[in-house]
Design a protein around this motif. Structure first.
Motif, PDB file in Angstrom:
ATOM      1  N   PRO A   1       0.837  -1.202   0.000  1.00  0.00           N
ATOM      2  CA  PRO A   1       0.000   0.000   0.000  1.00  0.00           C
ATOM      3  C   PRO A   1       0.866   1.243   0.000  1.00  0.00           C
ATOM      4  O   PRO A   1       2.099   1.171   0.120  1.00  0.00           O
ATOM      5  N   LEU A   2       0.227   2.394  -0.137  1.00  0.00           N
ATOM      6  CA  LEU A   2       0.902   3.680  -0.042  1.00  0.00           C
ATOM      7  C   LEU A   2       0.347   4.414   1.161  1.00  0.00           C
ATOM      8  O   LEU A   2      -0.862   4.552   1.310  1.00  0.00           O
ATOM      9  N   ARG A   3       1.233   4.868   2.010  1.00  0.00           N
ATOM     10  CA  ARG A   3       0.814   5.663   3.161  1.00  0.00           C
ATOM     11  C   ARG A   3       0.853   7.137   2.761  1.00  0.00           C
ATOM     12  O   ARG A   3       1.897   7.651   2.341  1.00  0.00           O
ATOM     13  N   LEU A   4      -0.296   7.835   2.882  1.00  0.00           N
ATOM     14  CA  LEU A   4      -0.405   9.241   2.510  1.00  0.00           C
ATOM     15  C   LEU A   4      -0.756  10.063   3.740  1.00  0.00           C
ATOM     16  O   LEU A   4      -1.742   9.777   4.420  1.00  0.00           O
ATOM     17  N   ARG A   5       0.048  11.093   4.018  1.00  0.00           N
ATOM     18  CA  ARG A   5      -0.177  11.942   5.176  1.00  0.00           C
ATOM     19  C   ARG A   5      -0.189  13.406   4.742  1.00  0.00           C
ATOM     20  O   ARG A   5       0.570  13.804   3.857  1.00  0.00           O
ATOM     21  N   ILE A   6      -1.048  14.199   5.389  1.00  0.00           N
ATOM     22  CA  ILE A   6      -1.155  15.616   5.070  1.00  0.00           C
ATOM     23  C   ILE A   6      -1.000  16.439   6.352  1.00  0.00           C
ATOM     24  O   ILE A   6      -1.675  16.169   7.353  1.00  0.00           O
ATOM     25  N   ASP A   7      -0.111  17.409   6.292  1.00  0.00           N
ATOM     26  CA  ASP A   7       0.125  18.325   7.402  1.00  0.00           C
ATOM     27  C   ASP A   7      -0.515  19.668   7.028  1.00  0.00           C
ATOM     28  O   ASP A   7      -0.011  20.387   6.160  1.00  0.00           O
ATOM     29  N   ILE A   8      -1.628  20.001   7.681  1.00  0.00           N
ATOM     30  CA  ILE A   8      -2.330  21.257   7.418  1.00  0.00           C
ATOM     31  C   ILE A   8      -1.757  22.316   8.359  1.00  0.00           C
ATOM     32  O   ILE A   8      -2.134  22.388   9.538  1.00  0.00           O
ATOM     33  N   ARG A   9      -0.849  23.131   7.857  1.00  0.00           N
ATOM     34  CA  ARG A   9      -0.170  24.110   8.708  1.00  0.00           C
ATOM     35  C   ARG A   9      -0.912  25.442   8.797  1.00  0.00           C
ATOM     36  O   ARG A   9      -0.495  26.313   9.561  1.00  0.00           O
ATOM     37  N   GLU A  10      -1.952  25.601   8.021  1.00  0.00           N
ATOM     38  CA  GLU A  10      -2.761  26.810   8.075  1.00  0.00           C
ATOM     39  C   GLU A  10      -4.022  26.532   8.894  1.00  0.00           C
ATOM     40  O   GLU A  10      -4.869  25.728   8.491  1.00  0.00           O
ATOM     41  N   PRO A  11      -4.173  27.163  10.068  1.00  0.00           N
ATOM     42  CA  PRO A  11      -5.324  26.852  10.938  1.00  0.00           C
ATOM     43  C   PRO A  11      -6.680  27.025  10.259  1.00  0.00           C
ATOM     44  O   PRO A  11      -7.623  26.300  10.579  1.00  0.00           O
ATOM     45  N   ASP A  12      -6.780  27.976   9.328  1.00  0.00           N
ATOM     46  CA  ASP A  12      -8.067  28.206   8.671  1.00  0.00           C
ATOM     47  C   ASP A  12      -8.521  27.000   7.858  1.00  0.00           C
ATOM     48  O   ASP A  12      -9.714  26.876   7.550  1.00  0.00           O
ATOM     49  N   LEU A  13      -7.604  26.127   7.479  1.00  0.00           N
ATOM     50  CA  LEU A  13      -7.945  24.998   6.611  1.00  0.00           C
ATOM     51  C   LEU A  13      -8.132  23.691   7.377  1.00  0.00           C
ATOM     52  O   LEU A  13      -8.493  22.677   6.777  1.00  0.00           O
ATOM     53  N   ILE A  14      -7.886  23.683   8.685  1.00  0.00           N
ATOM     54  CA  ILE A  14      -7.971  22.436   9.445  1.00  0.00           C
ATOM     55  C   ILE A  14      -9.397  21.897   9.467  1.00  0.00           C
ATOM     56  O   ILE A  14      -9.627  20.690   9.438  1.00  0.00           O
ATOM     57  N   ALA A  15     -10.376  22.797   9.501  1.00  0.00           N
ATOM     58  CA  ALA A  15     -11.772  22.358   9.610  1.00  0.00           C
ATOM     59  C   ALA A  15     -12.274  21.650   8.359  1.00  0.00           C
ATOM     60  O   ALA A  15     -13.275  20.940   8.415  1.00  0.00           O
ATOM     61  N   LEU A  16     -11.600  21.839   7.216  1.00  0.00           N
ATOM     62  CA  LEU A  16     -12.069  21.194   5.998  1.00  0.00           C
ATOM     63  C   LEU A  16     -11.941  19.675   6.111  1.00  0.00           C
ATOM     64  O   LEU A  16     -10.962  19.161   6.658  1.00  0.00           O
ATOM     65  N   PRO A  17     -12.900  18.936   5.596  1.00  0.00           N
ATOM     66  CA  PRO A  17     -12.857  17.458   5.701  1.00  0.00           C
ATOM     67  C   PRO A  17     -11.976  16.835   4.622  1.00  0.00           C
ATOM     68  O   PRO A  17     -12.453  16.251   3.654  1.00  0.00           O
ATOM     69  N   TRP A  18     -10.668  16.941   4.789  1.00  0.00           N
ATOM     70  CA  TRP A  18      -9.736  16.433   3.779  1.00  0.00           C
ATOM     71  C   TRP A  18      -9.892  14.932   3.579  1.00  0.00           C
ATOM     72  O   TRP A  18      -9.498  14.393   2.532  1.00  0.00           O
ATOM     73  N   GLU A  19     -10.462  14.254   4.551  1.00  0.00           N
ATOM     74  CA  GLU A  19     -10.633  12.801   4.460  1.00  0.00           C
ATOM     75  C   GLU A  19     -11.566  12.392   3.329  1.00  0.00           C
ATOM     76  O   GLU A  19     -11.561  11.230   2.914  1.00  0.00           O
ATOM     77  N   ILE A  20     -12.388  13.311   2.817  1.00  0.00           N
ATOM     78  CA  ILE A  20     -13.370  12.928   1.794  1.00  0.00           C
ATOM     79  C   ILE A  20     -12.845  13.134   0.377  1.00  0.00           C
ATOM     80  O   ILE A  20     -13.569  12.881  -0.593  1.00  0.00           O
ATOM     81  N   MET A  21     -11.627  13.594   0.213  1.00  0.00           N
ATOM     82  CA  MET A  21     -11.097  13.860  -1.131  1.00  0.00           C
ATOM     83  C   MET A  21     -11.230  12.638  -2.043  1.00  0.00           C
ATOM     84  O   MET A  21     -10.960  11.516  -1.627  1.00  0.00           O
ATOM     85  N   GLN A  22     -11.619  12.869  -3.295  1.00  0.00           N
ATOM     86  CA  GLN A  22     -11.640  11.805  -4.284  1.00  0.00           C
ATOM     87  C   GLN A  22     -11.361  12.405  -5.656  1.00  0.00           C
ATOM     88  O   GLN A  22     -11.737  13.539  -5.940  1.00  0.00           O
ATOM     89  N   PRO A  23     -10.661  11.664  -6.530  1.00  0.00           N
ATOM     90  CA  PRO A  23     -10.233  12.245  -7.813  1.00  0.00           C
ATOM     91  C   PRO A  23     -11.370  12.481  -8.787  1.00  0.00           C
ATOM     92  O   PRO A  23     -11.302  13.403  -9.588  1.00  0.00           O
ATOM     93  N   GLN A  24     -12.417  11.667  -8.746  1.00  0.00           N
ATOM     94  CA  GLN A  24     -13.536  11.823  -9.667  1.00  0.00           C
ATOM     95  C   GLN A  24     -14.713  11.016  -9.151  1.00  0.00           C
ATOM     96  O   GLN A  24     -14.580  10.193  -8.248  1.00  0.00           O
ATOM     97  N   ALA A  25     -15.898  11.265  -9.735  1.00  0.00           N
ATOM     98  CA  ALA A  25     -17.095  10.543  -9.333  1.00  0.00           C
ATOM     99  C   ALA A  25     -16.900   9.053  -9.576  1.00  0.00           C
ATOM    100  O   ALA A  25     -16.350   8.635 -10.598  1.00  0.00           O
ATOM    101  N   GLY A  26     -17.361   8.251  -8.626  1.00  0.00           N
ATOM    102  CA  GLY A  26     -17.236   6.804  -8.746  1.00  0.00           C
ATOM    103  C   GLY A  26     -15.993   6.235  -8.112  1.00  0.00           C
ATOM    104  O   GLY A  26     -15.911   5.023  -7.883  1.00  0.00           O
ATOM    105  N   LYS A  27     -14.976   7.075  -7.835  1.00  0.00           N
ATOM    106  CA  LYS A  27     -13.764   6.633  -7.159  1.00  0.00           C
ATOM    107  C   LYS A  27     -13.957   6.770  -5.651  1.00  0.00           C
ATOM    108  O   LYS A  27     -14.668   7.654  -5.174  1.00  0.00           O
ATOM    109  N   PRO A  28     -13.315   5.899  -4.855  1.00  0.00           N
ATOM    110  CA  PRO A  28     -13.476   6.005  -3.399  1.00  0.00           C
ATOM    111  C   PRO A  28     -12.746   7.209  -2.843  1.00  0.00           C
ATOM    112  O   PRO A  28     -11.767   7.690  -3.418  1.00  0.00           O
ATOM    113  N   ALA A  29     -13.227   7.715  -1.720  1.00  0.00           N
ATOM    114  CA  ALA A  29     -12.536   8.798  -1.021  1.00  0.00           C
ATOM    115  C   ALA A  29     -11.177   8.308  -0.537  1.00  0.00           C
ATOM    116  O   ALA A  29     -10.952   7.109  -0.311  1.00  0.00           O
TER     117      ALA A  29
END
Length: 540
Positions: A131-159
């Motif tokens: 597998p590939l381990r992917l980690r994101i460091d959100i260093r801007e406090p204004d962006l922490i609240a965004l749900p980065w966990e739901i990112m997906q490249p296109q419709a039909g692909k898993p988050a």
């Protein structure tokens, strides 16, 4: 395979200090190959912020600042009327807005050189069979609240934060922070040693804390009591749960320092504050995040799971979020390897459903980030895209932590939904079913409530060696909701799965890339009318 050998791609998002307020840099700070360390400058997209505001207007809790509902209709004008979801289903406004935000988050981060670094890292993982381990460091406090966990490249692909056994490579997703010291080496654990702390209830008195303790203990007991044939794909490890009900800080610290725990669960009331916030152990008595971090690090706890509102959110001062102030970040900063917190308010039964599956996945030997993905998938399966429950758990991991909770490595090629998963707050008697071949009655597969895979590959639970059967053809699993149990078949194949509802009939329905409920007595064929016939039976 050691989890530390998994290729890792780590990103950081930071506001550019000498540019406009919407100018950001996205860095690759760790990559599995030397040329992967790249940087991309970009502007925060107005389209992305509109999608985020519309999503907040529909899903944000009552405690959040009000957002005009007009933003929803304005954003829906930008979203196609029909959006395809896994399983061929469509959803209403909530689902459309969620997927619109999913795709916009992905497109903002993964572009240019960062996109190329991701693709190359995925290729390396595929080449290594890992597998590939992917980690994101959100260093801007204004962006922490965004749900980065739901990112997906296109419709039909898993988050990005959901398990994807049908795509290579699998991705283990988490957040991280660079504001840390070096992680001390912790000895491998041979079992799950859990301290469950039930603190002060919320002001409304809604958390069912004693029920949660009983369910967690029952979860671990039921896992250890599986029959050998039911746990052939699972690691069997000893599990222990100790419970403290509204302890004093002295009692809590004494328990942590005199016993050896690798998991700390807290359920109760919490408030955000610059030092990681407060966790209320009993009315009027709290422990702050920094104090808790010190004692957890001293006690060598590897995983801290907080079921309290705002555990993964920063504190605010005059309406501005404070850097590195969330409980999750404070705990990581002081040396706790992994922290699971909630991005927002979460309902009791949603939290219990997640914690049950998460704990069982850990007991099955999964690394922490993979276990979080499995449990998140359970929330999505139960509550669907019309709810944001699956977006609420946020996992932070120390950048040097490999995610291993137990000494024995997990099997990376199988995404296991553990046994006896339930969605609500009550443990119901297990329901059993079986799949048997009508041409060879001695071939019987007993189905519990764990996920069962069907396909040509030897790693499947039910192996069907027929040319028209896909390598990972289908999955059979069940959902339990308030005592009602329903088994489902999810087709992932090239040619589909044939179902017949009437035992004496030759009329077959072809199910392709969707999930359907199974009824006792139903006949199945995988891939072709020429294939052998199986019968699904619910046992008395």
């Amino acid at each position: 395979m050691s989890q530390s050998d998994i290729p890792c791609l780590s990103l950081a998002i930071e506001r550019l200090a000498n540019a406009g307020k919407d100018n950001f840099a996205i860095w690759v700070v760790q990559a599995p190959y030397p040329g992967g360390y790249v940087k991309h400058d970009c502007v925060l997209s107005p389209r992305l912020m509109q999608a985020w505001q519309a999503w907040q207007a529909m899903f944000a809790p009552r405690s959040s600042p009000p957002i005009s509902p007009e933003i929803i209709s304005q954003t829906l004008d930008l979203v196609p009327e029909i959006v395809a979801y896994p399983g061929g289903k469509t959803n209403g406004q909530g689902g459309r807005l969620m997927q619109h935000l999913c795709i916009n988050l992905w497109q903002w981060i993964f572009q240019g050189q960062v996109q190329m670094s991701l693709e190359k890292s995925q290729g390396i993982a595929i080449g290594q069979g890992k597998p590939l381990r992917l980690r994101i460091d959100i260093r801007e406090p204004d962006l922490i609240a965004l749900p980065w966990e739901i990112m997906q490249p296109q419709a039909g692909k898993p988050a990005i934060s959901l398990p994807s056994p049908l795509q290579a490579p699998q991705v283990f997703f988490s957040r991280t922070t660079n504001d840390v010291g070096s992680l001390i080496s912790l000895p491998p654990s041979q079992g799950l040693n859990v301290l469950l702390v039930l603190g002060q209830d919320t002001e409304a008195g809604s958390l069912q804390l004693e029920t949660e303790a009983k369910i967690l203990e029952q979860t671990l007991r039921s896992f250890q009591q599986l029959k050998p044939i039911e746990r052939r794909n699972l690691a069997t490890v000893p599990c222990r749960v100790d419970t403290l009900l509204q302890p004093t800080p002295k009692e809590l610290i004494s328990q942590l320092e005199t016993q050896a725990y690798n998991i700390f669960f807290y359920s109760g009331h919490g408030l955000s504050a610059p030092n990681g916030g407060l966790l209320f152990l009993r009315p009027g008595v709290a422990i702050d995040g920094t104090e808790l971090a010190h004692v957890l690090a001293r006690s060598q706890v590897k995983l801290c799971a907080i079921n309290a509102c705002w555990g993964a959110q920063p504190a605010f001062d005059n309406g501005q979020p404070l850097p590195r102030s969330s409980l999750a970040e404070v705990l990581i900063h002081h040396g706790v390897p992994a922290v699971l917190g909630m991005r927002d308010e979460i309902a009791d039964e949603e939290a219990l459903s997640f914690i049950q599956v998460f704990t069982q996945a850990l007991a099955a030997g999964s690394p922490i980030d993979r276990a979080a993905a499995i449990a998140r998938q359970q929330l999505l399966a139960v509550y669907k895209y019309i709810s944001h429950a699956w977006t609420l758990p946020i996992l932070y991991m120390h950048p040097e932590f490999d995610g291993e909770l137990l000494g024995a490595p997990a099997r990376d090629e199988i995404t296991q939904l553990p046994e006896d998963t339930v969605a609500g707050t009550t443990v119901y008697p297990p329901v059993r079913a079986q799949l048997r071949s009508t041409s060879a009655p001695e071939q019987v597969w007993h189905l519990g409530t764990r996920l069962v895979r069907v396909g040509r590959l030897a790693e499947n639970d039910i192996v069907v060696q027929e040319g028209w059967v896909s390598q990972r053809h289908a999955e059979i699993y069940c959902r339990q909701d308030r005592g009602d149990t329903t088994f489902f078949l999810r087709d992932n194949s090239r040619f589909g799965t044939l179902l017949s509802n009437i035992p004496s009939s030759d009329r077959w329905q072809n199910v392709y890339r969707e999930e359907v409920p199974l009824k006792s007595g139903m006949k199945l064929k995988f891939g072709s009318h020429k294939g052998q016939t199986y019968e699904f039976i619910v046992e008395d």
